[in-house]
Design a protein around this motif. Structure first.
Motif, PDB file in Angstrom:
ATOM      1  N   GLU A 142      33.591  44.817  42.842  1.00 36.59           N
ATOM      2  CA  GLU A 142      32.955  45.689  41.709  1.00 36.59           C
ATOM      3  C   GLU A 142      32.278  44.821  40.716  1.00 36.59           C
ATOM      4  OE1 GLU A 142      31.335  48.628  40.232  1.00 36.59           O
ATOM      5  OE2 GLU A 142      32.438  47.300  38.973  1.00 36.59           O
ATOM      6  N   LYS A 143      31.033  44.971  40.560  1.00 38.13           N
ATOM      7  CA  LYS A 143      30.057  44.295  39.762  1.00 38.13           C
ATOM      8  C   LYS A 143      29.277  44.889  38.714  1.00 38.13           C
ATOM      9  CE  LYS A 143      26.167  43.314  42.827  1.00 38.13           C
ATOM     10  NZ  LYS A 143      25.193  43.717  41.862  1.00 38.13           N
ATOM     11  N   THR A 144      29.940  45.992  38.095  1.00 40.23           N
ATOM     12  CA  THR A 144      28.772  46.587  37.186  1.00 40.23           C
ATOM     13  C   THR A 144      28.868  45.975  35.908  1.00 40.23           C
ATOM     14  OG1 THR A 144      30.092  48.847  38.018  1.00 40.23           O
ATOM     15  CG2 THR A 144      29.117  48.836  35.848  1.00 40.23           C
ATOM     16  N   PRO A 145      27.794  45.787  35.311  1.00 39.87           N
ATOM     17  CA  PRO A 145      27.502  44.977  34.092  1.00 39.87           C
ATOM     18  C   PRO A 145      28.523  45.565  33.044  1.00 39.87           C
ATOM     19  CG  PRO A 145      25.464  45.519  35.012  1.00 39.87           C
ATOM     20  CD  PRO A 145      26.301  46.387  35.818  1.00 39.87           C
ATOM     21  N   HIS A 146      29.024  44.815  32.216  1.00 43.60           N
ATOM     22  CA  HIS A 146      29.891  44.891  31.026  1.00 43.60           C
ATOM     23  C   HIS A 146      31.132  45.323  31.377  1.00 43.60           C
ATOM     24  CE1 HIS A 146      26.243  45.508  28.107  1.00 43.60           C
ATOM     25  NE2 HIS A 146      25.957  44.531  28.834  1.00 43.60           N
ATOM     26  N   ASN A 147      31.628  45.201  32.532  1.00 43.46           N
ATOM     27  CA  ASN A 147      32.822  45.247  33.187  1.00 43.46           C
ATOM     28  C   ASN A 147      33.937  44.280  32.364  1.00 43.46           C
ATOM     29  OD1 ASN A 147      33.042  47.268  35.088  1.00 43.46           O
ATOM     30  ND2 ASN A 147      32.708  45.764  36.731  1.00 43.46           N
ATOM     31  N   GLU A 148      33.575  43.433  31.666  1.00 40.90           N
ATOM     32  CA  GLU A 148      34.524  42.523  30.716  1.00 40.90           C
ATOM     33  C   GLU A 148      35.220  43.487  29.839  1.00 40.90           C
ATOM     34  OE1 GLU A 148      30.626  40.588  30.250  1.00 40.90           O
ATOM     35  OE2 GLU A 148      31.287  42.177  31.359  1.00 40.90           O
ATOM     36  N   LEU A 149      34.451  44.519  29.354  1.00 34.78           N
ATOM     37  CA  LEU A 149      35.033  45.516  28.363  1.00 34.78           C
ATOM     38  C   LEU A 149      35.960  46.354  28.741  1.00 34.78           C
ATOM     39  CD1 LEU A 149      31.610  46.307  26.425  1.00 34.78           C
ATOM     40  CD2 LEU A 149      33.271  44.488  25.928  1.00 34.78           C
ATOM     41  N   LYS A 150      35.767  46.578  30.151  1.00 32.07           N
ATOM     42  CA  LYS A 150      36.807  47.608  30.927  1.00 32.07           C
ATOM     43  C   LYS A 150      38.052  46.756  31.781  1.00 32.07           C
ATOM     44  CE  LYS A 150      34.239  51.159  29.642  1.00 32.07           C
ATOM     45  NZ  LYS A 150      34.573  52.028  28.601  1.00 32.07           N
ATOM     46  N   ALA A 151      38.272  45.535  31.261  1.00 32.22           N
ATOM     47  CA  ALA A 151      39.216  44.937  32.016  1.00 32.22           C
ATOM     48  C   ALA A 151      40.612  45.424  32.117  1.00 32.22           C
ATOM     49  CB  ALA A 151      39.198  43.414  31.910  1.00 32.22           C
ATOM     50  N   LYS A 152      40.942  45.707  31.142  1.00 27.75           N
ATOM     51  CA  LYS A 152      42.382  46.229  30.860  1.00 27.75           C
ATOM     52  C   LYS A 152      42.497  47.716  31.728  1.00 27.75           C
ATOM     53  CE  LYS A 152      45.857  47.701  27.497  1.00 27.75           C
ATOM     54  NZ  LYS A 152      46.149  47.665  25.926  1.00 27.75           N
ATOM     55  N   LEU A 153      41.476  48.427  31.852  1.00 28.70           N
ATOM     56  CA  LEU A 153      41.296  49.841  32.563  1.00 28.70           C
ATOM     57  C   LEU A 153      41.325  49.314  34.145  1.00 28.70           C
ATOM     58  CD1 LEU A 153      41.240  52.807  32.993  1.00 28.70           C
ATOM     59  CD2 LEU A 153      38.456  52.470  32.665  1.00 28.70           C
ATOM     60  N   LEU A 154      40.557  48.301  34.569  1.00 24.99           N
ATOM     61  CA  LEU A 154      40.508  48.023  36.021  1.00 24.99           C
ATOM     62  C   LEU A 154      41.844  47.523  36.404  1.00 24.99           C
ATOM     63  CD1 LEU A 154      37.016  46.283  35.818  1.00 24.99           C
ATOM     64  CD2 LEU A 154      37.543  48.319  36.932  1.00 24.99           C
TER      65      LEU A 154
END
Length: 203
Positions: free
Chosen positions: A2-14
């Motif tokens: 999964e490579k949506t931009p800004h996923n680093e901000l959602k790491a905990k949710l992922l």
């Protein structure tokens, strides 16, 4: 993957949905990145400024550092774009080790559905087929930003960039590092100037 931009901000949710997932974050020298983002903003008619791009990049850089501390190097891997294009085999072998998959020569040739892919660049002259882009030094793009914009970007992101291994301590870049108050006044002045110009255009 999964490579949506800004996923680093959602790491905990992922991580809560996919326990044990591995994360790869690719960084890019902010000066090069902001030149490309300016081009994209112009094409898509976005009302964004280099200052806003710099603030977003800072947020993403710091999210990456926080995630790496939280998940450890065995689950969170940070790659600098410049390293990937200058030493692709070395970096791709490191990524394969991180993922626990074998390295294969095909990874050195960008493809899409088994066909050579055109490189993704905002600049037409850099779009090539079936090959990894060559990196350009950040200073080669500095003539596409005003001196005030460079001052603001370097001042805001200096510690983050140096901490992540970027050579911003070189004299030609470090000389743009100014006092935070001075840059804040410059930014406020530019924003006021843009507001006045828009008001005059509407009248």
């Amino acid at each position: 993957v999964e490579k949506t931009p800004h996923n680093e901000l959602k790491a905990k949710l992922l991580d809560s949905h996919f326990p044990g997932a591995k994360f790869i974050q690719i960084l890019r020298d902010p000066l090069e990145n902001i030149v490309s983002l300016n081009k994209l903003s112009s094409i898509r008619k976005w009302k964004s400024t280099p200052d806003q791009h710099a603030a977003t990049i800072q947020r993403l850089f710091r999210a990456g550092e926080k995630n790496r501390r939280r998940y450890g190097d065995d689950r969170y891997h940070i790659v600098r774009y410049e390293d990937l294009v200058s030493s692709p085999e070395k970096e791709l072998r490191a990524i394969c080790r991180f993922l626990g998959i074998p390295f294969h020569e095909i990874l050195l040739k960008p493809t899409e559905n088994c066909r050579p892919a055109i490189s993704n660049s905002m600049f037409a002259e850099r779009r090539i087929k079936g090959a990894i882009l060559k990196s350009q030094p950040a200073e080669s793009h500095m003539n596409q930003l005003s001196s005030e914009e460079i001052d603001s970007i370097v001042t805001m992101l200096y510690k983050d960039a140096v901490g992540l291994g970027y050579k911003w301590d070189l004299p030609e870049i470090a000389c743009h590092r100014k006092g935070r108050l001075r840059v804040s006044v410059q930014n406020a002045s530019r924003r006021l100037g843009r507001k006045i110009a828009r008001a005059m255009n509407r009248s």
